[in-house]
Design a protein around this motif. Structure first.
Motif, PDB file in Angstrom:
ATOM      1  N   SER A 299      31.269  30.018  38.535  1.00 20.68           N
ATOM      2  CA  SER A 299      32.285  31.053  38.213  1.00 20.68           C
ATOM      3  C   SER A 299      32.252  31.909  39.847  1.00 20.68           C
ATOM      4  CB  SER A 299      32.848  31.873  37.297  1.00 20.68           C
ATOM      5  OG  SER A 299      34.139  32.527  37.254  1.00 20.68           O
ATOM      6  N   LEU A 300      33.461  31.570  40.786  1.00 23.08           N
ATOM      7  CA  LEU A 300      33.231  32.831  41.810  1.00 23.08           C
ATOM      8  C   LEU A 300      34.694  33.467  41.673  1.00 23.08           C
ATOM      9  CD1 LEU A 300      32.355  30.142  44.106  1.00 23.08           C
ATOM     10  CD2 LEU A 300      30.565  31.404  42.914  1.00 23.08           C
ATOM     11  N   SER A 301      34.569  34.523  41.766  1.00 27.99           N
ATOM     12  CA  SER A 301      35.438  35.435  41.644  1.00 27.99           C
ATOM     13  C   SER A 301      36.227  36.319  43.215  1.00 27.99           C
ATOM     14  CB  SER A 301      35.046  36.656  40.544  1.00 27.99           C
ATOM     15  OG  SER A 301      35.631  36.276  39.124  1.00 27.99           O
ATOM     16  N   ILE A 302      37.027  36.101  43.997  1.00 29.49           N
ATOM     17  CA  ILE A 302      37.531  36.949  44.670  1.00 29.49           C
ATOM     18  C   ILE A 302      38.315  37.325  44.596  1.00 29.49           C
ATOM     19  CG2 ILE A 302      38.531  36.274  47.497  1.00 29.49           C
ATOM     20  CD1 ILE A 302      36.208  33.730  46.890  1.00 29.49           C
ATOM     21  N   GLY A 303      39.326  38.690  45.167  1.00 31.13           N
ATOM     22  CA  GLY A 303      40.243  39.781  45.454  1.00 31.13           C
ATOM     23  C   GLY A 303      40.523  40.553  44.213  1.00 31.13           C
ATOM     24  N   ASP A 304      41.702  41.244  43.091  1.00 36.58           N
ATOM     25  CA  ASP A 304      41.382  41.565  42.233  1.00 36.58           C
ATOM     26  C   ASP A 304      40.383  41.978  41.603  1.00 36.58           C
ATOM     27  OD1 ASP A 304      43.193  42.796  43.185  1.00 36.58           O
ATOM     28  OD2 ASP A 304      45.583  41.807  42.575  1.00 36.58           O
ATOM     29  N   SER A 305      39.775  43.074  41.053  1.00 34.82           N
ATOM     30  CA  SER A 305      38.349  42.650  39.672  1.00 34.82           C
ATOM     31  C   SER A 305      39.400  42.226  38.859  1.00 34.82           C
ATOM     32  CB  SER A 305      38.069  44.364  39.025  1.00 34.82           C
ATOM     33  OG  SER A 305      37.616  44.195  40.799  1.00 34.82           O
ATOM     34  N   CYS A 306      38.701  42.427  37.681  1.00 34.65           N
ATOM     35  CA  CYS A 306      39.095  41.842  35.741  1.00 34.65           C
ATOM     36  C   CYS A 306      37.901  42.325  35.256  1.00 34.65           C
ATOM     37  CB  CYS A 306      39.530  40.489  36.003  1.00 34.65           C
ATOM     38  SG  CYS A 306      38.156  39.134  35.721  1.00 34.65           S
TER      39      CYS A 306
ATOM     40  N   SER B 281      35.445  41.401  43.153  1.00 37.17           N
ATOM     41  CA  SER B 281      35.196  40.346  44.151  1.00 37.17           C
ATOM     42  C   SER B 281      33.966  39.783  45.122  1.00 37.17           C
ATOM     43  CB  SER B 281      36.703  41.169  45.370  1.00 37.17           C
ATOM     44  OG  SER B 281      36.555  39.978  46.397  1.00 37.17           O
ATOM     45  N   GLY B 282      33.515  38.782  44.725  1.00 34.88           N
ATOM     46  CA  GLY B 282      32.025  38.353  45.835  1.00 34.88           C
ATOM     47  C   GLY B 282      31.226  37.624  44.262  1.00 34.88           C
ATOM     48  N   ASP B 283      32.437  38.188  43.088  1.00 36.92           N
ATOM     49  CA  ASP B 283      31.224  38.115  41.991  1.00 36.92           C
ATOM     50  C   ASP B 283      30.576  36.916  41.479  1.00 36.92           C
ATOM     51  OD1 ASP B 283      30.156  41.108  41.895  1.00 36.92           O
ATOM     52  OD2 ASP B 283      31.598  40.779  39.131  1.00 36.92           O
ATOM     53  N   LEU B 284      29.775  36.813  41.312  1.00 31.44           N
ATOM     54  CA  LEU B 284      28.558  35.021  40.524  1.00 31.44           C
ATOM     55  C   LEU B 284      28.696  35.121  38.952  1.00 31.44           C
ATOM     56  CD1 LEU B 284      28.103  32.028  40.774  1.00 31.44           C
ATOM     57  CD2 LEU B 284      25.709  32.968  41.007  1.00 31.44           C
ATOM     58  N   LEU B 285      29.419  34.560  38.196  1.00 39.54           N
ATOM     59  CA  LEU B 285      29.234  34.007  36.492  1.00 39.54           C
ATOM     60  C   LEU B 285      28.310  32.240  36.873  1.00 39.54           C
ATOM     61  CD1 LEU B 285      29.230  35.646  33.862  1.00 39.54           C
ATOM     62  CD2 LEU B 285      31.328  34.688  33.687  1.00 39.54           C
TER      63      LEU B 285
ATOM     64  N   LYS C 184      42.719  41.003  30.932  1.00 35.35           N
ATOM     65  CA  LYS C 184      43.344  41.645  31.969  1.00 35.35           C
ATOM     66  C   LYS C 184      42.234  41.821  33.253  1.00 35.35           C
ATOM     67  CE  LYS C 184      44.188  47.164  32.465  1.00 35.35           C
ATOM     68  NZ  LYS C 184      45.484  46.889  32.234  1.00 35.35           N
ATOM     69  N   VAL C 185      43.705  41.582  34.449  1.00 34.06           N
ATOM     70  CA  VAL C 185      43.175  41.933  35.696  1.00 34.06           C
ATOM     71  C   VAL C 185      43.854  43.496  36.194  1.00 34.06           C
ATOM     72  CG1 VAL C 185      44.124  41.019  38.372  1.00 34.06           C
ATOM     73  CG2 VAL C 185      44.026  39.693  36.408  1.00 34.06           C
ATOM     74  N   TYR C 186      43.578  43.926  37.308  1.00 37.29           N
ATOM     75  CA  TYR C 186      42.973  45.228  37.872  1.00 37.29           C
ATOM     76  C   TYR C 186      44.337  45.049  38.548  1.00 37.29           C
ATOM     77  CZ  TYR C 186      40.013  46.452  33.847  1.00 37.29           C
ATOM     78  OH  TYR C 186      39.596  46.240  33.071  1.00 37.29           O
ATOM     79  N   PRO C 187      45.122  45.292  39.273  1.00 38.53           N
ATOM     80  CA  PRO C 187      46.318  45.301  40.895  1.00 38.53           C
ATOM     81  C   PRO C 187      45.597  45.982  41.316  1.00 38.53           C
ATOM     82  CG  PRO C 187      47.219  44.983  38.904  1.00 38.53           C
ATOM     83  CD  PRO C 187      45.900  45.363  38.182  1.00 38.53           C
ATOM     84  N   GLY C 188      45.194  45.660  43.069  1.00 38.91           N
ATOM     85  CA  GLY C 188      44.992  46.699  43.591  1.00 38.91           C
ATOM     86  C   GLY C 188      43.072  47.160  44.329  1.00 38.91           C
TER      87      GLY C 188
ATOM     88  N   GLY D 249      45.908  39.779  43.572  1.00 36.26           N
ATOM     89  CA  GLY D 249      46.018  38.940  42.932  1.00 36.26           C
ATOM     90  C   GLY D 249      43.758  38.439  43.440  1.00 36.26           C
ATOM     91  N   ARG D 250      44.138  37.623  42.188  1.00 34.34           N
ATOM     92  CA  ARG D 250      42.968  36.928  41.767  1.00 34.34           C
ATOM     93  C   ARG D 250      42.920  35.848  42.138  1.00 34.34           C
ATOM     94  NH1 ARG D 250      39.382  35.396  37.051  1.00 34.34           N
ATOM     95  NH2 ARG D 250      37.239  35.585  37.865  1.00 34.34           N
ATOM     96  N   LEU D 251      41.869  35.297  42.234  1.00 33.26           N
ATOM     97  CA  LEU D 251      41.204  33.826  43.044  1.00 33.26           C
ATOM     98  C   LEU D 251      39.752  33.496  41.998  1.00 33.26           C
ATOM     99  CD1 LEU D 251      41.707  32.639  46.839  1.00 33.26           C
ATOM    100  CD2 LEU D 251      42.788  31.817  44.218  1.00 33.26           C
ATOM    101  N   ASN D 252      40.222  32.146  40.816  1.00 30.52           N
ATOM    102  CA  ASN D 252      38.814  32.124  40.290  1.00 30.52           C
ATOM    103  C   ASN D 252      38.464  31.262  41.040  1.00 30.52           C
ATOM    104  OD1 ASN D 252      38.141  31.560  37.082  1.00 30.52           O
ATOM    105  ND2 ASN D 252      36.299  32.521  38.410  1.00 30.52           N
ATOM    106  N   ILE D 253      37.231  30.097  41.199  1.00 34.70           N
ATOM    107  CA  ILE D 253      36.902  29.264  41.121  1.00 34.70           C
ATOM    108  C   ILE D 253      36.191  28.721  40.367  1.00 34.70           C
ATOM    109  CG2 ILE D 253      35.926  27.329  43.086  1.00 34.70           C
ATOM    110  CD1 ILE D 253      36.733  29.745  45.449  1.00 34.70           C
ATOM    111  N   THR D 254      36.204  27.740  39.812  1.00 36.10           N
ATOM    112  CA  THR D 254      34.946  27.347  38.799  1.00 36.10           C
ATOM    113  C   THR D 254      34.701  25.825  39.158  1.00 36.10           C
ATOM    114  OG1 THR D 254      36.671  26.422  36.715  1.00 36.10           O
ATOM    115  CG2 THR D 254      35.741  28.190  37.120  1.00 36.10           C
ATOM    116  N   LEU D 255      32.882  26.157  39.166  1.00 32.11           N
ATOM    117  CA  LEU D 255      32.469  24.562  39.792  1.00 32.11           C
ATOM    118  C   LEU D 255      32.415  23.563  38.068  1.00 32.11           C
ATOM    119  CD1 LEU D 255      30.974  24.883  42.855  1.00 32.11           C
ATOM    120  CD2 LEU D 255      33.003  24.265  42.544  1.00 32.11           C
ATOM    121  N   ARG D 256      32.664  22.631  37.665  1.00 23.12           N
ATOM    122  CA  ARG D 256      32.149  21.614  36.786  1.00 23.12           C
ATOM    123  C   ARG D 256      31.516  20.125  37.218  1.00 23.12           C
ATOM    124  NH1 ARG D 256      37.449  23.239  32.901  1.00 23.12           N
ATOM    125  NH2 ARG D 256      37.166  25.506  33.918  1.00 23.12           N
ATOM    126  N   GLU D 257      30.467  20.016  36.001  1.00 21.65           N
ATOM    127  CA  GLU D 257      30.684  18.302  35.971  1.00 21.65           C
ATOM    128  C   GLU D 257      31.314  17.783  34.603  1.00 21.65           C
ATOM    129  OE1 GLU D 257      26.406  17.477  35.431  1.00 21.65           O
ATOM    130  OE2 GLU D 257      25.950  18.075  37.570  1.00 21.65           O
TER     131      GLU D 257
END
Length: 251
Positions: free
Chosen positions: A162-169, A190-194, A209-213, A224-232
Motif C-alpha cells: 500500500s502506497l500513500s500520496i497526498g493528504d495524511s490519513c 504522503s510517501g509512506d509505504l505499508l 479519517k483523512v486530514y485535509p490540507g 485529497g489522498r491517493l492510495n495505491i494497493t498492489l495485490r496478487e
C-alpha cells in the motif's frame, strides 16, 4: 506523533503487527509526482474512477480505479461490467517492480519486518516470486472514509503493498476475526509505504479519517489522498472469482 510533528521528530520504520510493516517516507517526492501523473492518465480510461456500489445498495465514498483486474464486490474480472463493460488497462511492469522493491524495504535483510516476512525467514528474498497482477487505486476527498474490511477476494495470500500520496490519513489495522478491537491506529503521510502479509494479510483494516490540507505540495497532488494497493489475485484469464463470504466495506 502526527504528520504535523514530522519536521521535528523523524518517523522511523516499524512493525505495527506481525507481518505488517510501516515504512515512512519511502516514496521520494519525484516518485510521488510520477505516480500522481500516471493515475491521472489511467483515470482517462478505458475505465475511469468510479464510486463502487455495494450489494446492499450503498455507495462507497472513495473513488476507485483498477489495473490488471477489475474489482467489484466480491469478485474480480477483466472487464468493468459495473461501469462501462470495457477491459481494464494492464498493470505496467514498472509498477510490479515497485511492488517488489517495497517488499524488500519492508521485509528485507535488516529491515523492520525481517523476522516477520512472508516466508518467516530473514533474508529469504521476499521479492522473489512476488508478482502482483492488479492495482486498486483509491482517491479520497476531504470527506471520504473506508470502513473496516478484509482484502479477501484474492486466491493468493501474498502480501498487500500500500502506497500513500497526498493528504495524511488515520489508518486502522485490526485483527483477522472481527471489525472490533484490538486494533492499531497509524497516521499515514504522503510517501509512506505499508505492507501487510503473513498473520496480518487478512486483518480487518480501514481509514476512518483523512486530514485535509496536509499534503506536501511537492507530491503533485494539491488536495485529497491517493492510495495505491498492489495485490496478487492468484487468478487466470477466463476464471473470474466469485468472492468469499460477503464482507461489506462501507466508505
Amino acid at each position: 506523533m502526527t504528520a504535523r510533528d514530522g519536521a521535528l521528530f523523524p518517523r522511523e520504520a516499524a512493525v505495527i503487527a506481525p507481518g505488517a510493516v510501516h515504512v515512512p517516507g519511502w516514496l521520494s517526492p519525484e516518485r510521488q509526482r510520477e505516480l500522481v501523473a500516471a493515475c491521472r492518465e489511467w483515470g482517462r480510461g478505458p475505465v475511469p474512477f468510479r464510486h463502487t456500489r455495494l450489494p446492499g445498495g450503498g455507495v462507497m465514498s472513495v473513488r476507485t480505479l483498477c489495473l490488471g483486474w477489475h474489482w467489484q464486490p466480491y469478485r474480480y474480472s477483466r472487464t468493468a461490467d459495473d461501469v462501462n463493460g470495457a477491459r481494464v488497462a494492464g498493470l505496467p511492469g514498472w509498477l510490479v517492480e515497485l511492488g517488489r522493491s517495497a517488499l524488500v524495504a519492508a521485509y528485507g535483510d535488516g529491515g523492520p519486518g525481517a523476522a516477520e516476512g512472508p516466508a518467516g525467514e530473514p533474508g529469504a528474498g521476499p521479492e522473489r516470486g512476488y508478482t502482483p497482477d492488479t492495482a486498486l487505486i483509491n482517491f479520497y476527498d476531504d470527506t471520504a472514509r473506508m470502513g473496516m474490511h478484509q482484502d479477501k477476494e484474492e486466491r493468493s495470500g501474498a502480501p498487500v503493498v500500500s502506497l500513500s500520496i497526498g493528504d495524511s490519513c488515520l489508518f486502522r489495522l485490526g485483527n483477522s476475526v472481527s471489525r472490533g478491537r484490538p486494533h492499531t491506529d497509524v497516521e499515514l503521510v504522503s510517501g509512506d509505504l505499508l505492507v501487510f502479509g503473513g498473520p496480518s494479510r487478512f486483518a480487518y483494516h480501514g481509514v476512518p479519517k483523512v486530514y485535509p490540507g496536509t499534503a506536501d505540495p511537492a507530491c503533485g497532488l494539491p488536495r485529497g489522498r491517493l492510495n495505491i494497493t498492489l495485490r496478487e489475485t492468484g487468478l487466470r484469464d477466463g476464471e473470474p472469482l466469485a468472492g468469499r463470504p460477503p464482507n461489506p466495506a462501507p466508505g
